[in-house]
Design a protein around this motif. Sequence first.
Motif, PDB file in Angstrom:
ATOM      1  N   PRO A  78     -11.052  41.495  29.194  1.00 37.41           N
ATOM      2  CA  PRO A  78     -11.927  41.302  30.182  1.00 37.41           C
ATOM      3  C   PRO A  78     -13.346  41.576  29.635  1.00 37.41           C
ATOM      4  CG  PRO A  78     -10.934  43.354  30.118  1.00 37.41           C
ATOM      5  CD  PRO A  78      -9.980  42.701  29.328  1.00 37.41           C
ATOM      6  N   SER A  79     -14.443  41.098  30.277  1.00 38.95           N
ATOM      7  CA  SER A  79     -15.748  41.481  29.883  1.00 38.95           C
ATOM      8  C   SER A  79     -16.147  42.702  29.775  1.00 38.95           C
ATOM      9  CB  SER A  79     -16.744  40.705  30.716  1.00 38.95           C
ATOM     10  OG  SER A  79     -16.751  41.436  31.967  1.00 38.95           O
ATOM     11  N   PRO A  80     -16.888  43.426  29.071  1.00 38.62           N
ATOM     12  CA  PRO A  80     -17.306  44.901  29.033  1.00 38.62           C
ATOM     13  C   PRO A  80     -17.765  45.397  30.359  1.00 38.62           C
ATOM     14  CG  PRO A  80     -18.025  43.811  26.881  1.00 38.62           C
ATOM     15  CD  PRO A  80     -17.318  42.647  27.697  1.00 38.62           C
ATOM     16  N   GLY A  81     -18.476  44.331  31.044  1.00 35.31           N
ATOM     17  CA  GLY A  81     -18.842  44.795  32.348  1.00 35.31           C
ATOM     18  C   GLY A  81     -17.714  45.066  33.396  1.00 35.31           C
ATOM     19  N   TYR A  82     -16.761  44.089  33.261  1.00 38.26           N
ATOM     20  CA  TYR A  82     -15.423  44.306  33.953  1.00 38.26           C
ATOM     21  C   TYR A  82     -14.988  45.436  33.719  1.00 38.26           C
ATOM     22  CZ  TYR A  82     -11.394  43.162  36.709  1.00 38.26           C
ATOM     23  OH  TYR A  82     -10.309  43.554  37.410  1.00 38.26           O
TER      24      TYR A  82
END
Length: 155
Positions: free
Chosen positions: A110-114
């Motif tokens: 997953p994206s770091p933001g997620y």
Amino acid sequence: MTRTLPHDPYITAVCEALTAAGLTPADAFTDDSDTSGSHNYLRAVITLDDSSGIPARRWPHGLILIWEWHTGIEAADGEPERGPSWEWARLVDPHGQCGEREAFTALGYPSPGYVVESVRALVERRNQSVPAERWERHVELDAGCEAWGAAEASV
């Protein structure tokens, strides 16, 4: 000599995103660990505690996030299937002893933001509200992990 592992850039990006969100990791490391001394897997552990912005009232010793990538070689013996996974665990003492691991809403790459949103949802005891998105470099990360796994299998 410092050895670079395929997941180092990803975990660095996750730690940077956590820091930017005010959840600076108290500790973080990557390594290649082994399952019962026979097959290696890639691992990262990120520690979050009250110095990271995690409420000490609910999390007196903090929590850890665990990312692993398994070769799948020992799947028939009960080890994880091939590929990445995220888990978390509550720290139960100040020396790093943790409770039982649980699945984390952030899966795979997953994206770091997620990951940040997943941590917030966990800490705030709410459901994940942001749709999962993959890290923009997930293809490169997956290829690096697969190459590492193939080299590991040939040893």
